[in-house]
Design an enzyme around this catalytic site. Structure first.
Site, PDB file in Angstrom:
ATOM      1  N   ARG A 230       1.103  -1.160  -0.008  1.00  0.00           N
ATOM      2  CA  ARG A 230       0.116  -0.214  -0.278  1.00  0.00           C
ATOM      3  C   ARG A 230       0.636   1.870  -0.042  1.00  0.00           C
ATOM      4  O   ARG A 230       1.670   1.220   0.420  1.00  0.00           O
ATOM      5  CB  ARG A 230      -0.879   0.164   1.533  1.00  0.00           C
ATOM      6  CG  ARG A 230      -2.137  -0.954   1.055  1.00  0.00           C
ATOM      7  CD  ARG A 230      -3.060  -0.710   0.554  1.00  0.00           C
ATOM      8  NE  ARG A 230      -4.088  -0.906  -0.373  1.00  0.00           N
ATOM      9  CZ  ARG A 230      -4.362  -2.647  -1.176  1.00  0.00           C
ATOM     10  NH1 ARG A 230      -3.334  -2.851  -1.933  1.00  0.00           N
ATOM     11  NH2 ARG A 230      -5.231  -3.301  -1.068  1.00  0.00           N
ATOM     12  N   HIS A 278      -1.752   0.334  -9.906  1.00  0.00           N
ATOM     13  CA  HIS A 278      -2.615  -0.555  -9.077  1.00  0.00           C
ATOM     14  C   HIS A 278      -2.957  -1.651  -9.957  1.00  0.00           C
ATOM     15  O   HIS A 278      -4.554  -1.950  -9.548  1.00  0.00           O
ATOM     16  CB  HIS A 278      -3.509  -0.204  -8.346  1.00  0.00           C
ATOM     17  CG  HIS A 278      -3.796  -0.664  -6.711  1.00  0.00           C
ATOM     18  ND1 HIS A 278      -4.452  -0.115  -6.347  1.00  0.00           N
ATOM     19  CD2 HIS A 278      -4.031  -1.902  -6.242  1.00  0.00           C
ATOM     20  CE1 HIS A 278      -4.578  -0.849  -4.972  1.00  0.00           C
ATOM     21  NE2 HIS A 278      -3.998  -2.064  -5.177  1.00  0.00           N
TER      22      HIS A 278
HETATM   23  P1  NAP Z   1      -1.142 -11.596   4.562  1.00  0.00           P
HETATM   24  O1  NAP Z   1      -0.938 -13.056   4.210  1.00  0.00           O
HETATM   25  O2  NAP Z   1      -1.969 -11.184   5.029  1.00  0.00           O
HETATM   26  O3  NAP Z   1       0.382 -11.537   4.869  1.00  0.00           O
HETATM   27  C1  NAP Z   1       0.767 -10.360   5.682  1.00  0.00           C
HETATM   28  C2  NAP Z   1       2.187 -10.412   5.901  1.00  0.00           C
HETATM   29  O4  NAP Z   1       2.611  -8.745   6.495  1.00  0.00           O
HETATM   30  C3  NAP Z   1       2.897 -11.572   6.871  1.00  0.00           C
HETATM   31  O5  NAP Z   1       3.292 -12.340   6.913  1.00  0.00           O
HETATM   32  C4  NAP Z   1       2.418 -10.414   8.303  1.00  0.00           C
HETATM   33  O6  NAP Z   1       2.962 -11.274   9.381  1.00  0.00           O
HETATM   34  C5  NAP Z   1       3.161  -9.599   7.950  1.00  0.00           C
HETATM   35  N1  NAP Z   1       3.053  -8.224   8.834  1.00  0.00           N
HETATM   36  C6  NAP Z   1       1.878  -7.874   9.271  1.00  0.00           C
HETATM   37  N2  NAP Z   1       1.717  -6.486  10.122  1.00  0.00           N
HETATM   38  C7  NAP Z   1       3.550  -6.704   9.841  1.00  0.00           C
HETATM   39  C8  NAP Z   1       4.443  -6.276  11.000  1.00  0.00           C
HETATM   40  N3  NAP Z   1       3.936  -4.721  11.806  1.00  0.00           N
HETATM   41  N4  NAP Z   1       5.434  -6.289  10.835  1.00  0.00           N
HETATM   42  C9  NAP Z   1       6.043  -7.107  10.613  1.00  0.00           C
HETATM   43  N5  NAP Z   1       5.820  -8.153   9.706  1.00  0.00           N
HETATM   44  C10 NAP Z   1       4.185  -7.832   9.352  1.00  0.00           C
HETATM   45  O7  NAP Z   1      -1.880 -11.029   3.221  1.00  0.00           O
HETATM   46  P2  NAP Z   1      -1.107 -10.425   1.895  1.00  0.00           P
HETATM   47  O8  NAP Z   1      -2.434 -11.447   1.628  1.00  0.00           O
HETATM   48  O9  NAP Z   1      -0.009 -11.416   1.494  1.00  0.00           O
HETATM   49  O10 NAP Z   1      -1.551  -9.026   1.107  1.00  0.00           O
HETATM   50  C11 NAP Z   1      -0.691  -8.155   1.533  1.00  0.00           C
HETATM   51  C12 NAP Z   1      -1.030  -6.595   1.169  1.00  0.00           C
HETATM   52  O11 NAP Z   1      -0.667  -7.142   0.058  1.00  0.00           O
HETATM   53  C13 NAP Z   1      -2.400  -6.413   1.448  1.00  0.00           C
HETATM   54  O12 NAP Z   1      -3.231  -6.481   2.708  1.00  0.00           O
HETATM   55  C14 NAP Z   1      -2.772  -5.840   0.611  1.00  0.00           C
HETATM   56  O13 NAP Z   1      -2.638  -4.578   1.164  1.00  0.00           O
HETATM   57  C15 NAP Z   1      -1.633  -5.752  -0.760  1.00  0.00           C
HETATM   58  N6  NAP Z   1      -2.074  -6.192  -1.892  1.00  0.00           N
HETATM   59  C16 NAP Z   1      -1.777  -5.021  -2.820  1.00  0.00           C
HETATM   60  C17 NAP Z   1      -2.373  -5.892  -4.313  1.00  0.00           C
HETATM   61  C18 NAP Z   1      -2.131  -5.003  -5.482  1.00  0.00           C
HETATM   62  O14 NAP Z   1      -2.494  -5.439  -6.945  1.00  0.00           O
HETATM   63  N7  NAP Z   1      -0.955  -4.003  -5.533  1.00  0.00           N
HETATM   64  C19 NAP Z   1      -3.068  -7.160  -4.710  1.00  0.00           C
HETATM   65  C20 NAP Z   1      -3.707  -7.728  -3.130  1.00  0.00           C
HETATM   66  C21 NAP Z   1      -2.971  -7.307  -2.238  1.00  0.00           C
HETATM   67  P3  NAP Z   1       2.093 -12.781   9.989  1.00  0.00           P
HETATM   68  O15 NAP Z   1       2.601 -13.982   9.101  1.00  0.00           O
HETATM   69  O16 NAP Z   1       3.457 -12.615  10.918  1.00  0.00           O
HETATM   70  O17 NAP Z   1       0.927 -12.011  10.207  1.00  0.00           O
END
Ligand code: NAP
Length: 315
Positions: A230, A278
């Site tokens: 983000r 995006h």
């Molecule tokens: P996810 O499975 O929830 O993974 C989030 C990761 O971030 C996890 O490894 C989590 O740690 C880590 N994390 C969260 N807070 C943290 C902190 N304070 N310190 C260190 N690590 C932290 O999410 P995802 O499916 O991979 O998606 C991630 C993000 O990608 C979404 O939230 C969204 O904003 C973005 N996204 C962007 C697009 C685009 O088109 N640009 C599309 C889809 C998603 P833990 O494993 O320990 O929980």
């Protein structure tokens, strides 16, 4: 006698139109007693396919709800803005089309940095024949902040290509081919190694502007950055300063504080920044419908749902 369960939709018009036939296909293929009914009365709906652009923020009209399936992976726009009934799981989107799209986006831009395609383009434009020796993957450490669904798959693919991959997450992981880190000291270790840094964290109170001036300075000189998490994960001014000083060589940005990125924003036409609008990982409606049906079948089989958002954690 089985009870027919009803899948309802509360989406923006575009997603409604594209996911509806896919939900009908996936529900029929599941062999379960399910009906997908966009016109169902809220009192009849068991499962709701949802995004916040529908305008719905509370669900008191849906007394039978068993689960809500968000069609987006990122939930920062939802957490704190909607009231989910007690005991009703609110699940974010995890689906193979999005995971493949995102990991392929990161691999593509990492490879582009590795062999310096931008230099080739600049030399082509200038009619310049000048050789260089591209780096090898194994000589180019990549850092990944966020080792969830999207970051872990990106790390797996990059490790397979030979990159030394250093990952960081809130809880310490154990992932084949990835040097996993957690906590503040772990973050510094990852940043100090990362010649290419990938940001794929959710936006929460803890991750907002995580890449500030101090952390950008921890990257090796000449590092490149790719952000598809983000926009507010990065302090924009610090990023521009790091590019201006030459500490950072280039940034590829898919996400921004304001989208669409305003025409007057200094990121536009910046020689050190590539902007994508995006598009790193769209929800693919066919695989998204399949993923929702997998969740519904789990519920029908009394198995726990997956990918439930924790409103306290913020993701
Ligand atoms: P996810 O499975 O929830 O993974 C989030 C990761 O971030 C996890 O490894 C989590 O740690 C880590 N994390 C969260 N807070 C943290 C902190 N304070 N310190 C260190 N690590 C932290 O999410 P995802 O499916 O991979 O998606 C991630 C993000 O990608 C979404 O939230 C969204 O904003 C973005 N996204 C962007 C697009 C685009 O088109 N640009 C599309 C889809 C998603 P833990 O494993 O320990 O929980």
């Amino acid at each position: 006698m089985t009870t027919t369960r009803t899948i309802g939709l509360r989406l923006d018009d575009a997603e409604h139109a594209t996911i509806l036939p896919e939900l009908r296909r996936a529900a029929a293929a599941s062999g379960r007693d399910l009906t997908v009914d966009p016109d169902a009365d809220p009192t009849e709906i068991d499962y709701l396919v949802y995004n916040i652009d529908s305008g719905v923020t509370e669900f008191s009209a849906f007394p039978k709800l068993r689960a809500i399936f968000n069609t987006w992976a990122g939930v920062e726009a939802v957490v704190g803005r909607i009231t989910v009934p007690d005991g009703v799981p609110f699940c974010r989107m995890v689906e193979s089309g999005m995971t493949d799209g995102m990991s392929e986006y990161f691999v593509a831009h990492t490879m582009r940095y590795l062999i310096d395609i931008d230099r080739a383009q600049a030399q082509s434009a200038g009619g310049l024949w000048q050789k260089w020796t591209p780096r090898l993957a194994r000589q180019t450490p990549v850092g990944i902040l966020g080792l969830g669904q999207l970051g872990a798959e990106t790390g797996r693919k990059l490790a397979e290509l030979g990159f030394p991959v250093y990952g960081w997450s809130r809880s310490l992981k154990s992932l084949d081919g990835i040097f996993c880190h957690a906590d503040e000291a772990g973050l510094s270790e990852v940043l100090e190694k990362a010649q290419i840094l990938i940001l794929i964290l959710p936006l929460t109170d803890d991750t907002r502007e995580i890449m500030n001036a101090e952390r950008l300075a921890q990257l090796p000189k000449g590092a490149c950055l790719i952000n598809a998490g983000r926009g507010p994960l990065i302090d924009d001014t610090a990023l521009l300063d790091a590019l201006a000083s030459g500490h950072l060589k280039h940034a590829t940005l898919d996400v921004f504080r304001e989208e669409p990125l305003p025409g007057s924003h200094p990121f536009w036409r910046h020689p050190g920044i590539t902007i994508t609008p995006h598009i790193a990982a769209e929800t693919r409606m066919d695989t998204a419908a399949d993923a929702i049906l997998v969740q519904i079948c789990r519920d029908l089989d009394n198995a726990a749902l997956q990918h439930i958002v924790d409103p306290v954690r913020g993701y």
